[in-house]
Design an enzyme around this catalytic site. Sequence first.
Site, PDB file in Angstrom:
ATOM      1  NE  ARG A  97      21.930  27.491 -31.542  1.00  0.00           N
ATOM      2  CZ  ARG A  97      20.865  27.977 -30.910  1.00  0.00           C
ATOM      3  NH1 ARG A  97      19.813  27.216 -30.659  1.00  0.00           N
ATOM      4  NH2 ARG A  97      20.844  29.239 -30.521  1.00  0.00           N
ATOM      5  CE1 TYR A 125      37.474   7.474 -36.999  1.00  0.00           C
ATOM      6  CE2 TYR A 125      36.267   8.578 -35.250  1.00  0.00           C
ATOM      7  CZ  TYR A 125      37.145   8.617 -36.309  1.00  0.00           C
ATOM      8  OH  TYR A 125      37.700   9.809 -36.670  1.00  0.00           O
ATOM      9  CG  ASP A 181      29.715   4.196 -36.793  1.00  0.00           C
ATOM     10  OD1 ASP A 181      29.500   4.285 -38.015  1.00  0.00           O
ATOM     11  OD2 ASP A 181      30.624   4.812 -36.199  1.00  0.00           O
ATOM     12  CE  LYS A 211      35.387   9.385 -41.826  1.00  0.00           C
ATOM     13  NZ  LYS A 211      35.164   8.620 -40.611  1.00  0.00           N
TER      14      LYS A 211
END
Length: 381
Positions: A47, A99, A171, A196
């Site tokens: 982690r 978004y 973004d 993406k």
Amino acid sequence: MPAFETLAVHAGVHPDPETGAVMTPIYQTSTYAQRAPGDHRGYEYSRTDNPTRTPLQRCLAALEGARHGLVFSSGLAAIDAVLNLLSEGDHVVAGDDLYGGTRRIFTQVAARRGLSFSFVPAQDAQRVADAIQPATRLIWVETPTNPMLNLVDLRTIAEIGRSRGILTGVDNTFASPYYQRPIDLGLDIVMHSMTKYINGHSDVVMGCLMLNDDDTYGRLKFLQNAIGAVPAPMDCFLALRGIKTLALRMQRHGENAARVAAWLESHPKVERVLYPGLPSHPQHALAARQMSGSGGMITFFVKGGLDEARRFLSAVEMIALAESLGGVESLIEHPAIMTHASVPPEVRREIGVHDNLIRLSVGIESVDDIVTDLERAFASI
Ligand SMILES: *Cc1c(COP(=O)(O)O)cnc(C)c1O
């Protein structure tokens, strides 16, 4: 500094010291043997850090021209980490054309933790400056925006943030670092949904943050481990592999999109096309100033309404009717019903997401085949 194409292939990765393996191995392990308590080789638990993740983070930082990179299990998990830099009572100025999931985490998750938000049309930078309050700690924008392809003047936003000591984040998913490098323009934090363009093959969900400031990086690195929304080693391997062709893919996405946008603009069944590379785009000049190309996303209005849009979208054959974007394959969708369904109808109307609006992610197929498929769909309305 090597060129972008070279960094995409080489940055952060080295042949494995033990075996000489040229490609980064998938370190599918949760834990690491220590020689004595606390005496380890930089890896304790996956982690916290994983040797497939580390080269990916270094590569992403290099591509954005940033000192640091961090990856998360999704784009929204990356945004969540940024929101966790803030405390109850803090205020955020955000673009109003975001978004859908970003607006959702702002208004339905972070707002419940005591953050407040002002949404403004950030393509007008003055509106951003005017919305700043004494408690404002973050300015968050997206450019080009999803789905309206509005542009935000990043140099001006960076200046507004810097002059008032407010963190700025962008973004950069739609442009990818190939076409736009916000760190160079003065932004503090760059975020991507790697799902993406960066991974580019529609087979991984992942997000990242890139930044220069060591102190903010330390806090985000702490949050990455403390919250634990980290990607699996296999996914990091796939993203590293996808990135190697990022420059080639983006070049082709851009070339294909430019041709499809010009074709759509002259089509009798199209009302209007939004693409920053078209001279008809209201911010065409800004696109030329802050982007090195316009990318692969096109938004357009078909003549008519919901019925025409529905028939058009049901008639494409090669192009998949699906959410998401940025993969090698062309994808098409209806924002009002699909990606932006979580945005309240009145907000959709305000930002222009009407029922005849269609969003196209232009893939890297032959552009002639893309046009043929679209023409077939137009014939159905
Ligand atoms: C998809 C997307 C996100 C969310 O990323 P996930 O990887 O789906 O969590 C954020 N911003 C933009 C612009 C996106 O397209």
